[in-house]
Design an enzyme around this catalytic site. Structure first.
Site, PDB file in Angstrom:
ATOM      1  N   ALA B 126      42.822  35.767  43.676  1.00  0.00           N
ATOM      2  CA  ALA B 126      44.230  34.735  43.579  1.00  0.00           C
ATOM      3  C   ALA B 126      45.568  35.510  43.141  1.00  0.00           C
ATOM      4  O   ALA B 126      46.844  34.833  43.511  1.00  0.00           O
ATOM      5  CB  ALA B 126      43.856  33.680  42.595  1.00  0.00           C
ATOM      6  N   GLY B 255      37.526  34.386  44.734  1.00  0.00           N
ATOM      7  CA  GLY B 255      36.183  34.417  45.117  1.00  0.00           C
ATOM      8  C   GLY B 255      35.597  34.043  43.821  1.00  0.00           C
ATOM      9  O   GLY B 255      34.555  33.436  43.807  1.00  0.00           O
ATOM     10  N   HIS B 256      35.945  34.971  42.857  1.00  0.00           N
ATOM     11  CA  HIS B 256      34.880  35.032  41.689  1.00  0.00           C
ATOM     12  C   HIS B 256      34.861  33.825  40.874  1.00  0.00           C
ATOM     13  O   HIS B 256      34.206  33.822  39.668  1.00  0.00           O
ATOM     14  CB  HIS B 256      34.889  36.237  40.828  1.00  0.00           C
ATOM     15  CG  HIS B 256      36.399  36.283  40.205  1.00  0.00           C
ATOM     16  ND1 HIS B 256      36.185  36.246  38.776  1.00  0.00           N
ATOM     17  CD2 HIS B 256      37.526  36.208  40.534  1.00  0.00           C
ATOM     18  CE1 HIS B 256      37.585  36.222  38.333  1.00  0.00           C
ATOM     19  NE2 HIS B 256      38.339  36.258  39.318  1.00  0.00           N
ATOM     20  N   THR B 294      42.262  47.295  55.288  1.00  0.00           N
ATOM     21  CA  THR B 294      41.044  46.775  55.881  1.00  0.00           C
ATOM     22  C   THR B 294      40.215  45.544  55.282  1.00  0.00           C
ATOM     23  O   THR B 294      40.397  45.639  53.871  1.00  0.00           O
ATOM     24  CB  THR B 294      40.084  47.927  55.993  1.00  0.00           C
ATOM     25  OG1 THR B 294      40.596  49.006  56.760  1.00  0.00           O
ATOM     26  CG2 THR B 294      38.485  47.721  56.537  1.00  0.00           C
ATOM     27  N   CYS B 380      42.854  37.092  30.467  1.00  0.00           N
ATOM     28  CA  CYS B 380      44.072  37.986  30.646  1.00  0.00           C
ATOM     29  C   CYS B 380      44.630  38.194  29.063  1.00  0.00           C
ATOM     30  O   CYS B 380      45.168  39.157  28.837  1.00  0.00           O
ATOM     31  CB  CYS B 380      45.197  37.375  31.574  1.00  0.00           C
ATOM     32  SG  CYS B 380      44.299  36.975  33.020  1.00  0.00           S
TER      33      CYS B 380
END
Lengths: 87, 456
Positions: B126, B255-256, B294, B380
């Site tokens: 993100a 995703g996490h 990739t 963070c």
């Protein structure tokens, strides 16, 4: 018509619960057991044979997935959680 | 090495023997748990932290990250073990099978948010999606529009991107939020000018869990012809999101946070009307030229599977979250007074509970609750002792901001864990308050705010 018999459903339910209880990780184990129980409970009212077959296949898929993931979890075990030691 | 340990062992066992002489009844226990008992004996008294339980801490930090769902890992493993092709290789089967997996995952992500698969760009997370959105849109439309609107409670990566743009000559408006953490639509309307190119407002806040009125903001941005970006890292898969119904032009996905792997995220970017961004990374032109590099097939497959599960399980998971958070709050409120929930109690995601325990220092409570993996705010900023800027933005007093703790519940949290955590929290808050002179004064009816602290 190849319907799914009541015995088959009961048997896969038992298999799923038995396997779910083998998850080495406390949280995954608790979730898997809860999820299997709730899924069977929620789908109790289904009468359409096609739907039953679909759900049965889904359960079968999950059973093989759980078996694979138990092996993976077993390979990388951790110490038990605080809460497991309390019980 | 060997000699060293040879010397240590006798002296240690001698010390333990000495202890076991004192109370011979449980000499075996002493030998097994020697160090633990020693440290507890060293500082007796009711104020000492006594950790009677042992084992790994319970995970209550679902906003920082979530464990990978076994179903997600099961989908990923074949692409880590057997199918290693580069999805961009067009000349052989290895490439084709990987490409097929990536495209399937793209469909799964798109499905969850009601988008077209072509509108999904895979990124590293993100943070990168937010960077591409904020900097990309701002820079592309810079010749005509040089104004961006965001809020004071955005994630660090949006705020930092805006700070960087300020250095490039952009004008940024940081919208304040109300006391409940939600923006005032009138403030937003006033902030929008013909110069504005982008509005960036997060869907669910990572620290206090409040839900912004995304559909209304989207409608307003559409009517004013301003692009609307939302950081949905904390919201995706937890609350229903539809990019078309909510008029979202860009959306960041992680995703996490949805039980997928770390290191993967996605960016939804609207095609009709087309939103253009200036790419940040130069390279082979993958992902429609917006994010070269990739595409990591196993991670993308994991994100796809996580989205697929999230779509199927959203209602079930949400009901579980509500049940757990209600149970937790009921327990806390029934035993403790002077507990303040930060953020709106209704317009919120129930899995994120941010509580301030007045007259208790947050860090000492975190230390006492070492059996539970908790955080006082975002991961963070967890290294600094500064109170969170999000809490400051909602007008929390300095002392209350210092005593806040975030309880993050997730799909795999159990009722027993919630009970254990609530019990431990109550116990330690009571213990810490018992030794607080401020708490004593409050009990005697002194208003803390009226005290004139003498200066030295």
């Amino acid at each position: 018509m190849s319907g799914v018999s009541k015995r088959q459903i009961l048997s896969i339910y038992k298999f799923l619960i038995r396997e779910a209880e083998k998850f080495p990780n406390y949280n995954f184990r608790a979730y898997a057991v809860r999820r299997v129980k709730d899924a069977f409970h929620d789908n109790k009212g289904i009468t359409d044979p096609k739907q039953i077959k679909k759900q049965y296949d889904f359960a079968m898929e999950n059973l093989t997935m759980i078996r694979r993931q138990i092996i993976v979890g077993d390979l990388y075990r951790t110490d038990k959680l605080v809460i497991e030691n309390v019980q | 090495m060997f000699r060293l340990s040879k010397n240590i062992v006798p002296s240690l066992s001698k010390a333990l023997l000495k202890r076991s002489n004192q109370d011979q009844s449980n000499s075996i226990l002493v030998l097994l748990q020697g160090p633990r008992l020693l440290s507890d004996k060293a500082k007796p008294g009711k104020f000492a932290v006594q950790h009677e339980d042992f084992g790994r801490p319970l995970y209550f930090d679902a906003q920082a990250t979530t464990p990978v769902d076994p179903r997600v890992l099961d989908a990923m493993l074949p692409y880590l073990v057997s199918y290693h092709g580069n999805p961009h290789s067009r000349t052989h089967a290895y490439g084709w099978e990987s490409e097929a997996a990536v495209e399937k995952a793209r469909e799964q992500v798109a499905e969850l948010i009601g988008a077209d698969p072509k509108e999904i760009i895979f990124t590293s997370g993100a943070t990168e999606s937010n960077n591409i959105s904020v900097k990309g849109v701002a820079r592309f439309y810079a010749p005509r529009k040089k104004h961006i609107v965001t809020t004071q409670i955005e994630h660090k990566c949006v705020l930092d991107s805006c700070r960087a743009l300020e250095g490039e000559g952009f004008k940024i408006t940081y919208l304040p939020v109300q006391e409940n953490g939600i923006i005032d639509m009138k403030d937003l309307e006033k902030a929008l000018t013909p110069e504005t190119s982008l509005v960036s407002i997060m869907t669910v806040n990572n620290e206090i869990g409040v839900k912004q009125p995304i559909a209304e903001i989207g409608a307003m941005c559409k009517s004013k012809k301003v692009y609307f970006h939302t950081d949905a890292a904390q919201a995706l898969g937890k609350i229903p999101i539809n990019v078309n119904e909510m008029n979202i032009d860009l959306m960041s996905i992680s995703g996490h946070k949805i039980y997928g792997p770390k290191g993967i995220g996605a960016l939804y970017i609207r095609r009709r009307p087309r939103v253009r961004v200036e790419p940040i990374q130069s390279g082979g032109g993958q992902e429609r030229g917006m994010r070269s590099g990739t595409v990591p097939t196993p991670l993308v497959v994991g994100l796809g599977a996580a989205c697929d599960i999230a779509k199927r399980e959203m209602a079930y998971d949400h009901a579980w979250m509500e049940k757990l958070s209600q149970r937790f709050l009921d327990k806390i409120y029934s035993k403790l007074s002077h507990v303040i929930r930060n953020g709106d109690p209704k317009q919120t995601y129930p899995g994120c509970i941010n509580l301030s325990f007045a007259y208790v220092e947050g860090e000492s409570l975190l230390m006492a609750l070492k059996d539970i993996a908790l955080s006082s705010g975002s991961a963070c900023t967890s290294a600094s002792l500064e109170p969170s800027y999000v809490l400051r933005a909602i007008g929390t007093d300095e002392d209350l901001a210092h005593s806040s703790i975030r309880f993050g519940l997730g799909r795999f949290t159990t009722l027993e864990e919630v009970d254990y955590t609530a019990e431990k929290t109550i116990k330690h808050v009571e213990r810490l308050r018992e030794m607080s002179p401020l708490w004593e004064m409050v009990q005697e009816g002194v208003d803390i705010k009226t005290i004139q602290w003498s200066q030295h």
